[in-house]
Design a protein around this motif. Sequence first.
Motif, PDB file in Angstrom:
ATOM      1  N   MET A 153       7.693  -7.497 -12.007  1.00 14.14           N
ATOM      2  CA  MET A 153       7.129  -6.213 -12.415  1.00 14.14           C
ATOM      3  C   MET A 153       5.645  -6.195 -12.083  1.00 14.14           C
ATOM      4  O   MET A 153       4.955  -7.189 -12.222  1.00 14.14           O
ATOM      5  N   ILE A 154       5.173  -5.019 -11.646  1.00 14.19           N
ATOM      6  CA  ILE A 154       3.748  -4.778 -11.408  1.00 14.19           C
ATOM      7  C   ILE A 154       3.349  -3.558 -12.229  1.00 14.19           C
ATOM      8  O   ILE A 154       4.057  -2.550 -12.237  1.00 14.19           O
ATOM      9  N   PRO A 214       9.788   2.539  -8.863  1.00 11.54           N
ATOM     10  CA  PRO A 214       9.051   2.976 -10.055  1.00 11.54           C
ATOM     11  C   PRO A 214       9.896   2.759 -11.308  1.00 11.54           C
ATOM     12  O   PRO A 214      11.116   2.950 -11.295  1.00 11.54           O
ATOM     13  N   TYR A 215       9.258   2.339 -12.383  1.00  9.84           N
ATOM     14  CA  TYR A 215       9.933   2.040 -13.637  1.00  9.84           C
ATOM     15  C   TYR A 215       9.210   2.806 -14.735  1.00  9.84           C
ATOM     16  O   TYR A 215       8.029   2.572 -14.977  1.00  9.84           O
ATOM     17  N   GLU A 216       9.904   3.742 -15.364  1.00 14.66           N
ATOM     18  CA  GLU A 216       9.277   4.612 -16.350  1.00 14.66           C
ATOM     19  C   GLU A 216       9.156   3.925 -17.704  1.00 14.66           C
ATOM     20  O   GLU A 216      10.129   3.396 -18.235  1.00 14.66           O
ATOM     21  N   ILE A 217       7.953   3.929 -18.245  1.00 17.08           N
ATOM     22  CA  ILE A 217       7.669   3.405 -19.576  1.00 17.08           C
ATOM     23  C   ILE A 217       7.001   4.527 -20.357  1.00 17.08           C
ATOM     24  O   ILE A 217       5.918   4.994 -19.981  1.00 17.08           O
ATOM     25  N   ASP A 246      -2.737   8.513 -13.736  1.00 19.22           N
ATOM     26  CA  ASP A 246      -1.684   7.912 -14.545  1.00 19.22           C
ATOM     27  C   ASP A 246      -1.467   6.447 -14.184  1.00 19.22           C
ATOM     28  O   ASP A 246      -1.699   6.034 -13.055  1.00 19.22           O
ATOM     29  N   THR A 247      -0.989   5.694 -15.153  1.00 19.47           N
ATOM     30  CA  THR A 247      -0.621   4.300 -14.966  1.00 19.47           C
ATOM     31  C   THR A 247       0.848   4.244 -14.549  1.00 19.47           C
ATOM     32  O   THR A 247       1.663   5.024 -15.025  1.00 19.47           O
ATOM     33  N   TYR A 248       1.181   3.322 -13.672  1.00 17.64           N
ATOM     34  CA  TYR A 248       2.545   3.208 -13.176  1.00 17.64           C
ATOM     35  C   TYR A 248       3.052   1.777 -13.326  1.00 17.64           C
ATOM     36  O   TYR A 248       2.278   0.835 -13.284  1.00 17.64           O
ATOM     37  N   ALA A 249       4.373   1.651 -13.477  1.00 15.00           N
ATOM     38  CA  ALA A 249       5.039   0.357 -13.495  1.00 15.00           C
ATOM     39  C   ALA A 249       6.074   0.361 -12.376  1.00 15.00           C
ATOM     40  O   ALA A 249       6.689   1.386 -12.084  1.00 15.00           O
ATOM     41  N   TYR A 250       6.246  -0.791 -11.750  1.00 14.20           N
ATOM     42  CA  TYR A 250       7.210  -0.951 -10.669  1.00 14.20           C
ATOM     43  C   TYR A 250       7.969  -2.245 -10.877  1.00 14.20           C
ATOM     44  O   TYR A 250       7.398  -3.230 -11.342  1.00 14.20           O
ATOM     45  N   ILE A 251       9.255  -2.254 -10.500  1.00 10.67           N
ATOM     46  CA  ILE A 251      10.052  -3.475 -10.599  1.00 10.67           C
ATOM     47  C   ILE A 251      10.650  -3.808  -9.233  1.00 10.67           C
ATOM     48  O   ILE A 251      10.844  -2.928  -8.399  1.00 10.67           O
ATOM     49  N   THR A 252      10.900  -5.090  -9.042  1.00 13.70           N
ATOM     50  CA  THR A 252      11.573  -5.564  -7.838  1.00 13.70           C
ATOM     51  C   THR A 252      12.717  -6.474  -8.257  1.00 13.70           C
ATOM     52  O   THR A 252      12.630  -7.166  -9.272  1.00 13.70           O
ATOM     53  N   SER A 270       0.808  -1.224   0.000  1.00 12.70           N
ATOM     54  CA  SER A 270       0.000   0.000   0.000  1.00 12.70           C
ATOM     55  C   SER A 270       0.839   1.271   0.000  1.00 12.70           C
ATOM     56  O   SER A 270       0.447   2.263  -0.601  1.00 12.70           O
ATOM     57  N   THR A 271       1.979   1.258   0.672  1.00 16.14           N
ATOM     58  CA  THR A 271       2.809   2.459   0.694  1.00 16.14           C
ATOM     59  C   THR A 271       3.879   2.448  -0.401  1.00 16.14           C
ATOM     60  O   THR A 271       4.517   3.464  -0.641  1.00 16.14           O
ATOM     61  N   ASP A 272       4.083   1.319  -1.058  1.00 13.75           N
ATOM     62  CA  ASP A 272       5.133   1.202  -2.074  1.00 13.75           C
ATOM     63  C   ASP A 272       4.660   1.534  -3.485  1.00 13.75           C
ATOM     64  O   ASP A 272       5.461   1.968  -4.311  1.00 13.75           O
ATOM     65  N   ILE A 273       3.396   1.265  -3.780  1.00 14.04           N
ATOM     66  CA  ILE A 273       2.905   1.466  -5.141  1.00 14.04           C
ATOM     67  C   ILE A 273       1.665   2.353  -5.142  1.00 14.04           C
ATOM     68  O   ILE A 273       0.890   2.350  -4.186  1.00 14.04           O
ATOM     69  N   ARG A 274       1.516   3.120  -6.225  1.00 12.80           N
ATOM     70  CA  ARG A 274       0.334   3.953  -6.400  1.00 12.80           C
ATOM     71  C   ARG A 274      -0.719   3.173  -7.163  1.00 12.80           C
ATOM     72  O   ARG A 274      -0.414   2.340  -7.984  1.00 12.80           O
ATOM     73  N   ASN A 275      -1.971   3.488  -6.902  1.00 13.52           N
ATOM     74  CA  ASN A 275      -3.110   2.912  -7.611  1.00 13.52           C
ATOM     75  C   ASN A 275      -3.262   1.422  -7.308  1.00 13.52           C
ATOM     76  O   ASN A 275      -2.713   0.921  -6.342  1.00 13.52           O
ATOM     77  N   TYR A 276      -3.997   0.712  -8.153  1.00 18.45           N
ATOM     78  CA  TYR A 276      -4.300  -0.694  -7.910  1.00 18.45           C
ATOM     79  C   TYR A 276      -3.544  -1.588  -8.893  1.00 18.45           C
ATOM     80  O   TYR A 276      -3.471  -1.272 -10.076  1.00 18.45           O
TER      81      TYR A 276
END
Length: 106
Positions: free
Chosen positions: A41-42, A65-68, A50-56, A22-28
């Motif tokens: 990747m999420i 956060p991973y910019e696409i 805005d849509t966001y991408a995240y990597i671990t 919940s505190t690491d990523i924005r939106n669902y």
Amino acid sequence: MGKMLWTTKDSGHTYTPVKDLSTDIRNYPADMAFRNKSNGMILTSYHGEDTYAYITNDAGKTWTPYEIDNLKGSNYVNGVSIQKDDKRNIWVLTLQIATNHELKIL
């Protein structure tokens, strides 16, 4: 608990919590894929934002956060498919994204 990440070691019979995101990523979360036990990747989405991408790289303990470029200005993701291409060491994303002006399939 909010956006909880779980893991399974027995083909989905039981699950163990990894982390509340919940505190690491924005939106669902809209989709998630892991290349191996550590790298994943999420993609997240929420109508009107805005849509966001995240990597671990540590099995989901931390997310960056991973910019696409194609996600910039999109505010809803539908029909997401994340696949891994281990031969070329890349992520393959098939997205249907909506902006304020159009619907695109990437």
